[in-house]
Design an enzyme around this catalytic site. Sequence first.
Site, mmCIF file in Angstrom:
data_model
loop_
_atom_site.group_PDB
_atom_site.id
_atom_site.type_symbol
_atom_site.label_atom_id
_atom_site.label_comp_id
_atom_site.label_asym_id
_atom_site.label_seq_id
_atom_site.Cartn_x
_atom_site.Cartn_y
_atom_site.Cartn_z
ATOM 1 C CG ASP A 222 -1.990 1.030 1.169
ATOM 2 O OD1 ASP A 222 -2.268 1.548 0.069
ATOM 3 O OD2 ASP A 222 -2.556 1.347 2.231
ATOM 4 C CG ASN B 251 -7.441 -2.623 -5.796
ATOM 5 O OD1 ASN B 251 -6.530 -3.375 -5.460
ATOM 6 N ND2 ASN B 251 -7.792 -1.582 -5.038
HETATM 7 C C1 FPP Z 1 -2.130 -0.020 -3.354
HETATM 8 O O1 FPP Z 1 -1.574 1.267 -3.250
HETATM 9 C C2 FPP Z 1 -1.494 -0.707 -4.475
HETATM 10 C C3 FPP Z 1 -2.158 -1.339 -5.481
HETATM 11 C C4 FPP Z 1 -3.619 -1.427 -5.568
HETATM 12 C C5 FPP Z 1 -1.404 -1.960 -6.592
HETATM 13 C C6 FPP Z 1 -0.277 -2.828 -6.124
HETATM 14 C C7 FPP Z 1 0.452 -3.327 -7.281
HETATM 15 C C8 FPP Z 1 1.783 -3.343 -7.384
HETATM 16 C C9 FPP Z 1 2.692 -2.895 -6.313
HETATM 17 C C10 FPP Z 1 2.419 -3.900 -8.603
HETATM 18 C C11 FPP Z 1 2.784 -5.332 -8.285
HETATM 19 C C12 FPP Z 1 3.495 -5.917 -9.384
HETATM 20 C C13 FPP Z 1 3.777 -7.239 -9.446
HETATM 21 C C14 FPP Z 1 4.624 -7.693 -10.549
HETATM 22 C C15 FPP Z 1 3.254 -8.230 -8.482
HETATM 23 P P1 FPP Z 1 -2.495 2.537 -3.568
HETATM 24 O O2 FPP Z 1 -2.433 2.780 -5.033
HETATM 25 O O3 FPP Z 1 -3.866 2.295 -3.024
HETATM 26 O O4 FPP Z 1 -1.760 3.675 -2.791
HETATM 27 P P2 FPP Z 1 -2.442 4.932 -2.090
HETATM 28 O O5 FPP Z 1 -3.248 4.400 -0.937
HETATM 29 O O6 FPP Z 1 -1.267 5.734 -1.645
HETATM 30 O O7 FPP Z 1 -3.286 5.616 -3.120
#
Ligand code: FPP
Length: 230
Positions: A15, A63
């Site tokens: 996150d 998501n």
């Molecule tokens: C949450 O942070 C993150 C996600 C929904 C996406 C996670 C995906 C990756 C890290 C890529 C993974 C890649 C592989 C190859 C497994 P957020 O976007 O909700 O962050 P925020 O709360 O700061 O908005």
Amino acid sequence: MDEKILPRHIGIIMDGNGRWAKKRLLPRTAGHVQGAKAFRKCLRHCIDLGIECVTFYAFSTENWKRPKEEVNAIMKLFSDYLDEGLDMEEDDVVMRFIGDTAPLDDALREKIGRITADTAGNHGTVCNIAVNYGGRDDILHAVKGLIKAGSDPDTLTEESISGNLYTAGLPDVDLIIRPSGEQRISNFLIWQAAYAEYVFMDVLWPDFSEKDLDGAIEEYSRRNRRFGGI
Ligand code: FPP
């Protein structure tokens, strides 16, 4: 880390990618790109530490509500990762995807199927990537499977539910790490986490380092785990 009690199964909620990007005036997708790099580094460190199993929460059932462009960018990161060829052979890693992959693009599903089959016979760290995963959906899917198989409700046990979850055959999760300062489970491994320790950290996922993982494991090994006993 030899004298530490190592968790058998670690769950990680990746996150903070969006906030990482926002702080740098970059598009959210740049945060996910950096997050994918942090994922590679973290998996590498789990392998080096000899962790039996690690589950990364990469995309939840909720998501899909994000803008299409962001969803596509995340899916492309999964696809690119699978295209890399990976060092799985050398590292003996077992790659699995947990969650309902049915709504994913055919090409991505094909790559997922291939890596799952290619690494199924390996004997090292099991790496689960949770995509279109939700803990409630996991339980529902397990119960539906049991009913379809004609299970008798009177003989249903906790073990039979565990054995029908996406994580069937793997140990329950011992340690759940959530970076980014949020202190929620967000529907991650809710059945499997019945006795898990939680470590919440302030670092944003793209900045998550080997030292952060070591710190979370250290915190875990300090806690007295009693499983309801005394
Ligand atoms: C949450 O942070 C993150 C996600 C929904 C996406 C996670 C995906 C990756 C890290 C890529 C993974 C890649 C592989 C190859 C497994 P957020 O976007 O909700 O962050 P925020 O709360 O700061 O908005």
